[in-house]
Design a protein around this motif. Structure first.
Motif, PDB file in Angstrom:
ATOM      1  N   PHE A   1       0.851  -5.482   3.681  1.00 14.61           N
ATOM      2  CA  PHE A   1       1.287  -6.743   4.287  1.00 14.61           C
ATOM      3  C   PHE A   1       0.456  -7.925   3.797  1.00 14.61           C
ATOM      4  N   ALA A   2      -0.796  -7.687   3.420  1.00 16.00           N
ATOM      5  CA  ALA A   2      -1.596  -8.755   2.814  1.00 16.00           C
ATOM      6  C   ALA A   2      -0.994  -9.145   1.464  1.00 16.00           C
ATOM      7  N   ASP A   3      -0.575  -8.135   0.677  1.00 21.79           N
ATOM      8  CA  ASP A   3       0.045  -8.414  -0.625  1.00 21.79           C
ATOM      9  C   ASP A   3       1.371  -9.158  -0.457  1.00 21.79           C
ATOM     10  N   LEU A   4       2.156  -8.756   0.542  1.00 27.18           N
ATOM     11  CA  LEU A   4       3.438  -9.419   0.772  1.00 27.18           C
ATOM     12  C   LEU A   4       3.246 -10.864   1.231  1.00 27.18           C
ATOM     13  N   LEU A   5       2.205 -11.100   2.030  1.00 31.58           N
ATOM     14  CA  LEU A   5       1.890 -12.472   2.427  1.00 31.58           C
ATOM     15  C   LEU A   5       1.499 -13.310   1.207  1.00 31.58           C
ATOM     16  N   ALA A   6       0.722 -12.695   0.305  1.00 28.00           N
ATOM     17  CA  ALA A   6       0.312 -13.411  -0.906  1.00 28.00           C
ATOM     18  C   ALA A   6       1.524 -13.766  -1.762  1.00 28.00           C
ATOM     19  N   LEU A   7       2.465 -12.828  -1.886  1.00 26.64           N
ATOM     20  CA  LEU A   7       3.671 -13.070  -2.672  1.00 26.64           C
ATOM     21  C   LEU A   7       4.585 -14.106  -2.022  1.00 26.64           C
ATOM     22  N   ALA A   8       4.611 -14.098  -0.684  1.00 27.89           N
ATOM     23  CA  ALA A   8       5.427 -15.087   0.019  1.00 27.89           C
ATOM     24  C   ALA A   8       4.896 -16.494  -0.222  1.00 27.89           C
ATOM     25  N   ASP A   9       3.572 -16.623  -0.333  1.00 28.14           N
ATOM     26  CA  ASP A   9       2.959 -17.929  -0.553  1.00 28.14           C
ATOM     27  C   ASP A   9       2.974 -18.329  -2.030  1.00 28.14           C
ATOM     28  N   ASP A  10       2.918 -17.309  -2.902  1.00 28.42           N
ATOM     29  CA  ASP A  10       2.892 -17.576  -4.345  1.00 28.42           C
ATOM     30  C   ASP A  10       3.593 -16.431  -5.076  1.00 28.42           C
ATOM     31  N   PRO A  11       4.844 -16.636  -5.499  1.00 31.94           N
ATOM     32  CA  PRO A  11       5.591 -15.566  -6.180  1.00 31.94           C
ATOM     33  C   PRO A  11       4.909 -15.055  -7.451  1.00 31.94           C
ATOM     34  N   GLU A  12       3.962 -15.837  -7.997  1.00 35.83           N
ATOM     35  CA  GLU A  12       3.241 -15.419  -9.204  1.00 35.83           C
ATOM     36  C   GLU A  12       1.912 -14.732  -8.871  1.00 35.83           C
ATOM     37  N   ALA A  13       1.667 -14.452  -7.610  1.00 31.25           N
ATOM     38  CA  ALA A  13       0.403 -13.801  -7.215  1.00 31.25           C
ATOM     39  C   ALA A  13       0.228 -12.481  -7.945  1.00 31.25           C
ATOM     40  N   GLN A  14      -1.008 -12.179  -8.305  1.00 30.19           N
ATOM     41  CA  GLN A  14      -1.307 -10.985  -9.100  1.00 30.19           C
ATOM     42  C   GLN A  14      -1.422  -9.739  -8.217  1.00 30.19           C
ATOM     43  N   VAL A  15      -0.309  -9.392  -7.582  1.00 26.88           N
ATOM     44  CA  VAL A  15      -0.247  -8.166  -6.792  1.00 26.88           C
ATOM     45  C   VAL A  15       1.083  -7.486  -7.097  1.00 26.88           C
ATOM     46  N   VAL A  16       1.136  -6.192  -6.866  1.00 24.42           N
ATOM     47  CA  VAL A  16       2.353  -5.417  -7.117  1.00 24.42           C
ATOM     48  C   VAL A  16       3.225  -5.439  -5.866  1.00 24.42           C
ATOM     49  N   ARG A  17       4.491  -5.833  -6.018  1.00 20.54           N
ATOM     50  CA  ARG A  17       5.396  -5.875  -4.865  1.00 20.54           C
ATOM     51  C   ARG A  17       5.729  -4.452  -4.417  1.00 20.54           C
ATOM     52  N   PRO A  18       5.491  -4.106  -3.153  1.00 20.81           N
ATOM     53  CA  PRO A  18       5.825  -2.758  -2.657  1.00 20.81           C
ATOM     54  C   PRO A  18       7.336  -2.532  -2.684  1.00 20.81           C
ATOM     55  N   ARG A  19       7.723  -1.278  -2.800  1.00 17.38           N
ATOM     56  CA  ARG A  19       9.147  -0.924  -2.724  1.00 17.38           C
ATOM     57  C   ARG A  19       9.661  -1.171  -1.309  1.00 17.38           C
ATOM     58  N   GLU A  20      10.963  -1.423  -1.190  1.00 13.67           N
ATOM     59  CA  GLU A  20      11.555  -1.733   0.103  1.00 13.67           C
ATOM     60  C   GLU A  20      11.301  -0.620   1.115  1.00 13.67           C
ATOM     61  N   GLY A  21      11.536   0.630   0.694  1.00 11.81           N
ATOM     62  CA  GLY A  21      11.317   1.755   1.602  1.00 11.81           C
ATOM     63  C   GLY A  21       9.877   1.865   2.052  1.00 11.81           C
ATOM     64  N   GLU A  22       8.948   1.528   1.157  1.00 13.15           N
ATOM     65  CA  GLU A  22       7.526   1.588   1.497  1.00 13.15           C
ATOM     66  C   GLU A  22       7.187   0.543   2.561  1.00 13.15           C
ATOM     67  N   VAL A  23       7.839  -0.619   2.471  1.00 18.33           N
ATOM     68  CA  VAL A  23       7.601  -1.674   3.459  1.00 18.33           C
ATOM     69  C   VAL A  23       8.113  -1.239   4.833  1.00 18.33           C
ATOM     70  N   TYR A  24       9.332  -0.658   4.880  1.00 18.32           N
ATOM     71  CA  TYR A  24       9.873  -0.171   6.156  1.00 18.32           C
ATOM     72  C   TYR A  24       8.927   0.851   6.774  1.00 18.32           C
ATOM     73  N   ASN A  25       8.505   1.815   5.960  1.00 13.57           N
ATOM     74  CA  ASN A  25       7.636   2.881   6.479  1.00 13.57           C
ATOM     75  C   ASN A  25       6.303   2.323   6.959  1.00 13.57           C
ATOM     76  N   ALA A  26       5.761   1.360   6.216  1.00 10.95           N
ATOM     77  CA  ALA A  26       4.492   0.758   6.621  1.00 10.95           C
ATOM     78  C   ALA A  26       4.642  -0.003   7.936  1.00 10.95           C
TER      79      ALA A  26
END
Length: 310
Positions: free
Chosen positions: A69-94
């Motif tokens: 969720f920290a990575d997803l917050l970073a991507l929401a604020d900056d789509p070019e953030a240097q983190v790997v976007r989790p798979r959709e299923g991984e987000v649901y499970n998390a």
């Protein structure tokens, strides 16, 4: 409290969804930045609570969820953030994992309490990053149910046997044996396992089955028009399981020990008005004994107290 009906439709029929409604649900947005922030905060707080009662290994499932969720917050604020976007299923499970762990740490990991010294190490086993995912899901569900009992005002005591806990039911202590079921062909084995644990402990009580995998075939967030609709739909699905299975379960068990069955399901829902994603739960109970049995009234009382939470 659910009763059986021999003329009821099969579970698959009761779960049938209108094709247009199902497509609409799939087209809806899922998590948003607000959800990511809320789930990140829940994971961080759960780690803080658990860390106050026991030492947490640096690598664990809860910290993994926090990072997602920290990575997803970073991507929401900056789509070019240097983190790997989790798979959709991984987000649901998390999200589901975080919700469960936040709930059970709040109820069971209270610093300075005798209970925390017992439940803390068990919560650590439920976040063990090296354990098999299905084993972890089963451990989390067992602890989540104990936490829900405590939140419902049911007095829970640790068990010295292989039971998940013992509950005070109108000044009568009963055993709780919980099991997660992933597929329909595993129902009989799960009932045999839970009923056997009650019998070996020589303790009458409830078998508690987590059936999300059976009543949520979509494996997608359900779009609903209100939180009330979400609750009703998940209750309907959980009731459908009990309506179809209770009589068969009753034939599998010794009612001297297993006198009730509780089915639980947790499904992600999206309130399309508020755009709020929630992991809504239903806990439904059916008796495995007749209404003239003295335990029946106590079971009804337990059901009213417990189902008020879901």
């Amino acid at each position: 409290m659910t009763t059986t009906n021999q003329d009821s439709s099969p579970l698959k029929s009761l779960l049938a969804l209108d094709a247009a409604q199902a497509k609409k649900a799939l087209d809806q947005p899922t998590f948003n930045r607000q959800d990511f922030g809320r789930l990140h905060e829940m994971a961080s707080l759960a780690l803080e609570r658990l860390g106050a009662v026991c030492e947490i290994p640096e690598t664990n499932r809860l910290r993994h969820c926090e990072k997602i969720f920290a990575d997803l917050l970073a991507l929401a604020d900056d789509p070019e953030a240097q983190v790997v976007r989790p798979r959709e299923g991984e987000v649901y499970n998390a999200g589901l994992e975080t919700g469960q762990l936040a709930q059970l740490t709040e109820a069971l990991a209270k610093p300075g309490t005798k209970a925390a010294t017992y439940w803390g190490p068990r919560i650590l086993k439920a976040i063990d990053a090296k354990a098999d995912p299905q084993t972890l899901q089963d451990r989390r569900f067992r602890l989540q149910f104990i936490a829900m009992c405590a939140q419902a005002g049911v007095r829970i005591e640790p068990s010295e046997s292989e039971l998940d806990g013992e509950a005070d039911l109108s000044k009568w202590r009963i055993g709780l044996a919980c099991k997660r079921i992933e597929a329909e062909n595993l129902i009989e084995a799960a009932v045999s396992s839970t009923a056997g644990r009650l019998q070996r402990a020589m303790k009458p009580g409830l078998i508690v089955l987590e059936v999300s995998g059976l009543v949520w075939p979509e494996r997608r967030i359900l779009a609903v028009d209100s939180d009330l609709t979400a609750a009703r739909e998940i209750h309907r699905r959980t009731d459908a399981f009990l309506i179809e299975q209770t009589e068969a379960i009753a034939r599998m068990v010794d009612p001297s020990f297993a006198f009730g069955v509780l089915a639980a399901a947790t499904i992600p829902t999206l309130n399309v008005s508020s755009k709020h994603v929630a992991f809504s739960s239903s806990f439904r109970i059916a008796s495995l004994v007749g209404d003239t049995d003295p335990r029946y009234g106590r079971l009804v009382s337990f059901a009213r107290k417990f189902e008020a939470l879901s």
